[in-house]
Design a protein around this motif. Structure first.
Motif, PDB file in Angstrom:
ATOM      1  N   VAL A  69      25.654 -36.306 -48.739  1.00 48.74           N
ATOM      2  CA  VAL A  69      25.390 -37.692 -49.132  1.00 48.74           C
ATOM      3  C   VAL A  69      24.389 -37.768 -50.290  1.00 48.74           C
ATOM      4  CG1 VAL A  69      24.330 -39.852 -48.342  1.00 48.74           C
ATOM      5  CG2 VAL A  69      26.032 -38.717 -46.924  1.00 48.74           C
ATOM      6  N   LEU A  70      23.350 -36.940 -50.240  1.00 43.83           N
ATOM      7  CA  LEU A  70      22.334 -36.969 -51.292  1.00 43.83           C
ATOM      8  C   LEU A  70      22.744 -36.156 -52.514  1.00 43.83           C
ATOM      9  CD1 LEU A  70      19.027 -36.648 -49.222  1.00 43.83           C
ATOM     10  CD2 LEU A  70      20.078 -38.725 -50.151  1.00 43.83           C
ATOM     11  N   GLU A  71      23.867 -35.418 -52.398  1.00 41.81           N
ATOM     12  CA  GLU A  71      24.407 -34.596 -53.491  1.00 41.81           C
ATOM     13  C   GLU A  71      23.375 -33.587 -53.991  1.00 41.81           C
ATOM     14  OE1 GLU A  71      25.914 -37.376 -56.376  1.00 41.81           O
ATOM     15  OE2 GLU A  71      27.587 -37.938 -55.100  1.00 41.81           O
ATOM     16  N   ILE A  72      22.791 -32.855 -53.031  1.00 42.87           N
ATOM     17  CA  ILE A  72      21.819 -31.813 -53.347  1.00 42.87           C
ATOM     18  C   ILE A  72      22.212 -30.544 -52.600  1.00 42.87           C
ATOM     19  CG2 ILE A  72      19.927 -33.405 -53.815  1.00 42.87           C
ATOM     20  CD1 ILE A  72      18.871 -32.850 -50.987  1.00 42.87           C
ATOM     21  N   ASN A  73      21.522 -29.443 -52.900  1.00 38.65           N
ATOM     22  CA  ASN A  73      21.793 -28.211 -52.167  1.00 38.65           C
ATOM     23  C   ASN A  73      20.638 -27.918 -51.214  1.00 38.65           C
ATOM     24  OD1 ASN A  73      19.764 -26.669 -53.605  1.00 38.65           O
ATOM     25  ND2 ASN A  73      21.212 -26.548 -55.310  1.00 38.65           N
ATOM     26  N   PHE A  74      20.834 -26.937 -50.362  1.00 40.32           N
ATOM     27  CA  PHE A  74      19.858 -26.624 -49.320  1.00 40.32           C
ATOM     28  C   PHE A  74      18.499 -26.251 -49.903  1.00 40.32           C
ATOM     29  CE2 PHE A  74      17.935 -23.771 -46.153  1.00 40.32           C
ATOM     30  CZ  PHE A  74      17.824 -24.681 -45.091  1.00 40.32           C
ATOM     31  N   GLU A  75      18.512 -25.496 -50.967  1.00 39.26           N
ATOM     32  CA  GLU A  75      17.250 -25.076 -51.585  1.00 39.26           C
ATOM     33  C   GLU A  75      16.435 -26.270 -52.066  1.00 39.26           C
ATOM     34  OE1 GLU A  75      20.264 -23.646 -52.402  1.00 39.26           O
ATOM     35  OE2 GLU A  75      19.911 -21.855 -51.205  1.00 39.26           O
ATOM     36  N   ASP A  76      17.114 -27.294 -52.599  1.00 34.51           N
ATOM     37  CA  ASP A  76      16.400 -28.515 -53.023  1.00 34.51           C
ATOM     38  C   ASP A  76      15.706 -29.179 -51.833  1.00 34.51           C
ATOM     39  OD1 ASP A  76      17.327 -28.262 -55.646  1.00 34.51           O
ATOM     40  OD2 ASP A  76      19.097 -29.501 -55.263  1.00 34.51           O
ATOM     41  N   LEU A  77      16.322 -29.078 -50.693  1.00 37.29           N
ATOM     42  CA  LEU A  77      15.827 -29.771 -49.509  1.00 37.29           C
ATOM     43  C   LEU A  77      14.594 -29.126 -48.903  1.00 37.29           C
ATOM     44  CD1 LEU A  77      16.653 -32.246 -47.815  1.00 37.29           C
ATOM     45  CD2 LEU A  77      17.933 -30.702 -46.357  1.00 37.29           C
TER      46      LEU A  77
END
Length: 79
Positions: A69-77
């Motif tokens: 939904v946020l259109e990000i990857n795990f590392e960004d999180l």
């Protein structure tokens, strides 16, 4: 002994980042919950609020939906 909290006493590492990315998208917690529900994640606004402030654990299934939904990857999180 294993402790299930961050050094700050939070129940997750990703809540602050979820909040940051949600605000970058200019959507409310309710809107994020609605988008997650459309993606198949059964979550409400209160759960989003508790995740963002670190009071709630986040399952891997929820993380997968949040990433989508946020259109990000795990590392960004988790950085």
């Amino acid at each position: 002994m294993f402790i299930n909290k961050t050094p700050e006493g939070l129940n997750n590492l990703c809540g602050k980042k979820i909040s940051e990315y949600r605000l970058k998208m200019n959507i409310s917690q309710r809107e994020l919950a609605d988008k997650l529900q459309l993606a198949g994640i059964n979550i409400d606004k209160n759960a989003v609020q508790r995740i963002e402030c670190g009071k709630r654990f986040v399952t891997d299934i929820e993380i997968a939906g949040i990433l989508k939904v946020l259109e990000i990857n795990f590392e960004d999180l988790i950085k």
